[in-house]
Design a protein around this motif. Structure first.
Motif, PDB file in Angstrom:
ATOM      1  N   ALA A 265       0.841  -1.199   0.000  1.00 44.75           N
ATOM      2  CA  ALA A 265       0.000   0.000   0.000  1.00 44.75           C
ATOM      3  C   ALA A 265       0.872   1.243   0.000  1.00 44.75           C
ATOM      4  CB  ALA A 265      -0.913  -0.005   1.220  1.00 44.75           C
ATOM      5  N   GLY A 266       0.541   2.180  -0.880  1.00 49.98           N
ATOM      6  CA  GLY A 266       1.302   3.416  -0.954  1.00 49.98           C
ATOM      7  C   GLY A 266       0.750   4.505  -0.052  1.00 49.98           C
ATOM      8  N   TRP A 267      -0.572   4.566   0.127  1.00 45.87           N
ATOM      9  CA  TRP A 267      -1.196   5.682   0.839  1.00 45.87           C
ATOM     10  C   TRP A 267      -0.696   5.822   2.272  1.00 45.87           C
ATOM     11  CZ3 TRP A 267      -4.122   5.535   5.308  1.00 45.87           C
ATOM     12  CH2 TRP A 267      -4.496   4.259   5.763  1.00 45.87           C
ATOM     13  N   SER A 268      -0.347   4.696   2.919  1.00 41.96           N
ATOM     14  CA  SER A 268      -0.020   4.708   4.348  1.00 41.96           C
ATOM     15  C   SER A 268       1.458   4.923   4.636  1.00 41.96           C
ATOM     16  CB  SER A 268      -0.465   3.391   4.983  1.00 41.96           C
ATOM     17  OG  SER A 268       0.200   2.290   4.358  1.00 41.96           O
ATOM     18  N   ALA A 269       2.292   4.999   3.602  1.00 39.73           N
ATOM     19  CA  ALA A 269       3.739   5.048   3.831  1.00 39.73           C
ATOM     20  C   ALA A 269       4.150   6.229   4.702  1.00 39.73           C
ATOM     21  CB  ALA A 269       4.468   5.115   2.485  1.00 39.73           C
ATOM     22  N   SER A 270       3.546   7.401   4.505  1.00 38.13           N
ATOM     23  CA  SER A 270       3.997   8.596   5.217  1.00 38.13           C
ATOM     24  C   SER A 270       3.470   8.702   6.645  1.00 38.13           C
ATOM     25  CB  SER A 270       3.591   9.852   4.426  1.00 38.13           C
ATOM     26  OG  SER A 270       2.187   9.920   4.280  1.00 38.13           O
ATOM     27  N   LEU A 271       2.589   7.789   7.069  1.00 34.95           N
ATOM     28  CA  LEU A 271       2.094   7.818   8.449  1.00 34.95           C
ATOM     29  C   LEU A 271       2.494   6.577   9.234  1.00 34.95           C
ATOM     30  CD1 LEU A 271      -0.584   5.730   8.636  1.00 34.95           C
ATOM     31  CD2 LEU A 271      -1.649   7.596   7.377  1.00 34.95           C
ATOM     32  N   ILE A 272       3.326   5.723   8.627  1.00 34.93           N
ATOM     33  CA  ILE A 272       3.623   4.419   9.202  1.00 34.93           C
ATOM     34  C   ILE A 272       4.376   4.503  10.527  1.00 34.93           C
ATOM     35  CG2 ILE A 272       5.877   3.931   8.156  1.00 34.93           C
ATOM     36  CD1 ILE A 272       2.853   1.521   8.185  1.00 34.93           C
ATOM     37  N   ARG A 273       5.021   5.647  10.807  1.00 35.84           N
ATOM     38  CA  ARG A 273       5.761   5.782  12.060  1.00 35.84           C
ATOM     39  C   ARG A 273       4.834   5.699  13.286  1.00 35.84           C
ATOM     40  NH1 ARG A 273       9.902   4.505   9.895  1.00 35.84           N
ATOM     41  NH2 ARG A 273      11.636   5.881   9.361  1.00 35.84           N
ATOM     42  N   VAL A 274       3.592   6.071  13.126  1.00 34.33           N
ATOM     43  CA  VAL A 274       2.668   6.044  14.270  1.00 34.33           C
ATOM     44  C   VAL A 274       2.348   4.610  14.680  1.00 34.33           C
ATOM     45  CG1 VAL A 274       0.360   6.680  15.088  1.00 34.33           C
ATOM     46  CG2 VAL A 274       1.746   8.337  13.820  1.00 34.33           C
ATOM     47  N   PRO A 275       1.830   3.748  13.786  1.00 33.71           N
ATOM     48  CA  PRO A 275       1.627   2.358  14.211  1.00 33.71           C
ATOM     49  C   PRO A 275       2.914   1.645  14.597  1.00 33.71           C
ATOM     50  CG  PRO A 275       1.226   2.621  11.844  1.00 33.71           C
ATOM     51  CD  PRO A 275       1.310   3.989  12.430  1.00 33.71           C
ATOM     52  N   GLN A 276       4.052   2.070  14.021  1.00 33.25           N
ATOM     53  CA  GLN A 276       5.319   1.472  14.432  1.00 33.25           C
ATOM     54  C   GLN A 276       5.663   1.826  15.881  1.00 33.25           C
ATOM     55  OE1 GLN A 276       8.125   2.763  11.449  1.00 33.25           O
ATOM     56  NE2 GLN A 276       7.569   1.108  10.023  1.00 33.25           N
ATOM     57  N   ALA A 277       5.274   3.012  16.330  1.00 34.93           N
ATOM     58  CA  ALA A 277       5.468   3.374  17.738  1.00 34.93           C
ATOM     59  C   ALA A 277       4.620   2.479  18.641  1.00 34.93           C
ATOM     60  CB  ALA A 277       5.125   4.843  17.964  1.00 34.93           C
ATOM     61  N   PHE A 278       3.401   2.144  18.197  1.00 32.65           N
ATOM     62  CA  PHE A 278       2.566   1.198  18.938  1.00 32.65           C
ATOM     63  C   PHE A 278       3.283  -0.145  19.046  1.00 32.65           C
ATOM     64  CE2 PHE A 278      -2.001   2.959  18.187  1.00 32.65           C
ATOM     65  CZ  PHE A 278      -1.543   4.266  18.302  1.00 32.65           C
ATOM     66  N   ALA A 279       3.849  -0.587  17.912  1.00 31.65           N
ATOM     67  CA  ALA A 279       4.536  -1.881  17.876  1.00 31.65           C
ATOM     68  C   ALA A 279       5.722  -1.897  18.838  1.00 31.65           C
ATOM     69  CB  ALA A 279       4.992  -2.175  16.452  1.00 31.65           C
ATOM     70  N   LYS A 280       6.458  -0.785  18.903  1.00 34.43           N
ATOM     71  CA  LYS A 280       7.626  -0.739  19.792  1.00 34.43           C
ATOM     72  C   LYS A 280       7.231  -0.712  21.267  1.00 34.43           C
ATOM     73  CE  LYS A 280       9.670   2.729  17.519  1.00 34.43           C
ATOM     74  NZ  LYS A 280      10.690   3.747  17.165  1.00 34.43           N
ATOM     75  N   ALA A 281       5.977  -0.335  21.552  1.00 35.81           N
ATOM     76  CA  ALA A 281       5.481  -0.344  22.935  1.00 35.81           C
ATOM     77  C   ALA A 281       4.930  -1.707  23.334  1.00 35.81           C
ATOM     78  CB  ALA A 281       4.396   0.721  23.106  1.00 35.81           C
ATOM     79  N   LEU A 282       4.746  -2.614  22.364  1.00 28.99           N
ATOM     80  CA  LEU A 282       4.123  -3.908  22.654  1.00 28.99           C
ATOM     81  C   LEU A 282       4.895  -4.746  23.674  1.00 28.99           C
ATOM     82  CD1 LEU A 282       1.929  -5.991  22.212  1.00 28.99           C
ATOM     83  CD2 LEU A 282       3.090  -6.723  20.113  1.00 28.99           C
ATOM     84  N   PRO A 283       6.240  -4.805  23.640  1.00 27.94           N
ATOM     85  CA  PRO A 283       6.929  -5.595  24.673  1.00 27.94           C
ATOM     86  C   PRO A 283       6.611  -5.116  26.096  1.00 27.94           C
ATOM     87  CG  PRO A 283       8.427  -5.087  22.880  1.00 27.94           C
ATOM     88  CD  PRO A 283       7.187  -4.295  22.616  1.00 27.94           C
ATOM     89  N   ILE A 284       6.498  -3.809  26.287  1.00 31.20           N
ATOM     90  CA  ILE A 284       6.166  -3.274  27.615  1.00 31.20           C
ATOM     91  C   ILE A 284       4.747  -3.685  28.003  1.00 31.20           C
ATOM     92  CG2 ILE A 284       5.821  -1.142  28.938  1.00 31.20           C
ATOM     93  CD1 ILE A 284       7.960   0.139  27.089  1.00 31.20           C
TER      94      ILE A 284
END
Length: 419
Positions: free
Chosen positions: A76-95
């Motif tokens: 998907a191309g539309w979401s590329a420029s906002l992907i940092r937000v869900p990635q921040a969620f992913a990085k919080a998952l271990p906690i």
């Protein structure tokens, strides 16, 4: 504030958001302390709310991994420029995962005495329906043939093994995909994008087969006599809608702070379509589970809904479907509605409250039984976890070298996205 042409833009986690999140965490700690100090039913209420919010926290963070993965697999191309937000969620998952495991461990180890069928029994505060001593022993007074038939998977070692393995797997893929995306900015080329594509494919296969098992164990086994093959997909839909709503809220917040100015109403429109579509999917699974149980009228299945039709829960039961189905249906159906940030923001807030209520109705009748209203624990622990989520995710977001994946191969498509 920097313009969208500056791809080195970083988020600074300061000001009111940081202060309010810390205050909310303190309120949550006070509410938990109140529950344990007050004793009696307050301890059970505290554990039930800790499980609710720990599960909610994990689900929303997992939704960030899920969102990233299916967008990579779909190219998907539309979401590329906002992907940092869900990635921040992913990085919080271990906690979030560690917190949920600690809550469940404490709830299983901490026991209390209850009166059941005219005799006293010592049971844990969580998962008493299957984890109480003697339930699978034919010589014990409280022997339960149904639980004994499920002891192959409803036993503490297996339960913890599955919980830890699944949360570790979800966390591993979430963190690795975020790392590959950030490495892409410095290394360039297609190698990290290809890695993300491969890891996303593997994650989606694992996740699709195992998330229902995760939901069965953590939530459905609270009432271990009852079962529903739809329950896992019902939870998957609730998890995804909740995650999408919070992703949209975070983006709206960032834009109002002057960040992510490259995002436009078309990106919001696509998020709105996903929120709307999966709200309808949640309703479909909710109705199918409810209708088939009602139609069959089998006591071993209908007892689940019978509890939720008691006067103390029935009003909340119907409010649940109103908030999570009727509200997005009426407020987000039109194309223009999905492009209005205020409209989307309020629908997202409604859906977060609605799916908290959804999880509340999944958990409380099986742990608290019949009780009235919301107490200090419900409100305080919700605020505490909301503050913890905000603090954790925005801290992770602030550590990203850029709010935009500068060398994502579909970045230009996303920057020029229009409908």
């Amino acid at each position: 504030m920097k313009t969208h042409n500056n791809f080195d833009e970083r988020f600074e986690f300061t000001g009111n958001a940081k202060t309010y999140s810390l205050v909310a965490i303190v309120i949550g700690v006070i509410a938990i302390a109140f529950g344990f100090i007050a004793g009696g039913d307050h301890i059970q209420r505290a554990y039930s709310n800790l499980l609710l919010m720990g599960y909610f926290f994990v689900c929303v963070c997992t939704a960030g991994v899920f969102f990233s993965a299916y967008n990579y697999v779909a190219q998907a191309g539309w979401s590329a420029s906002l992907i940092r937000v869900p990635q921040a969620f992913a990085k919080a998952l271990p906690i979030a995962s560690v917190i949920l495991v600690l809550i469940i461990t404490a709830g299983l180890l901490h026991t209390h005495t209850i009166e059941e069928h005219g005799k006293q029994e010592v049971v844990p505060y969580l998962y008493a329906h299957w984890a109480a001593h003697g339930l699978t022993d034919p010589s014990a007074e409280n022997y339960d043939a149904i639980i004994a038939g499920k002891k192959g998977f409803l036993n503490i070692p297996f339960f913890f093994g599955v919980l830890v393995v699944l949360l570790s797997a979800y966390s591993f893929f979430g963190v690795k995909m975020a790392q590959f995306s950030e490495a892409e900015d410095s290394e360039g080329g297609m190698i990290n994008y290809d890695r993300n594509f491969k890891y996303s494919c593997i994650f989606l296969v694992i996740f699709g087969f195992t998330f229902p098992i995760f939901a069965f164990g953590v939530i459905m086994s609270l009432e271990a006599h009852w079962f529903s093959t739809m329950f896992g997909w019902y939870n998957l839909a609730a998890m995804h809608v909740s995650g999408l709503a919070i992703i949209a809220l975070v983006i709206i917040y960032l834009q109002r702070r002057g960040y992510m100015t490259w995002l436009n109403e078309n990106h919001l429109h696509d998020l709105g379509k996903l929120i709307f579509g999966f709200s309808i999917f949640w309703t479909y699974v909710w109705f199918a589970q409810f209708f088939l149980t009602w139609y069959a009228n089998m006591p071993e299945e209908s007892v689940y809904f019978y509890k939720r039709w008691e006067p103390e829960y029935k009003w909340w039961f119907w409010l649940n479907i109103v908030i999570n189905f009727v509200a997005p249906l009426l407020l987000l159906m039109s194309r223009d509605a999905k492009r209005l940030s205020n409209r989307v923001m309020w629908v997202c807030i409604l859906l977060i409250a609605g799916h908290w209520l959804d999880y509340y109705l999944m958990i409380m009748p099986g742990t608290l039984g019949i009780q009235r209203g919301f107490g200090v624990e419900e409100i305080g622990i919700f605020l505490g976890f909301a503050g913890l989520f905000t603090f954790t995710v925005l801290t992770k977001l602030s550590k990203a070298q850029s709010l935009i994946p500068k060398k994502h191969p579909f970045l230009q498509e996303s920057l020029h996205h229009h409908r």
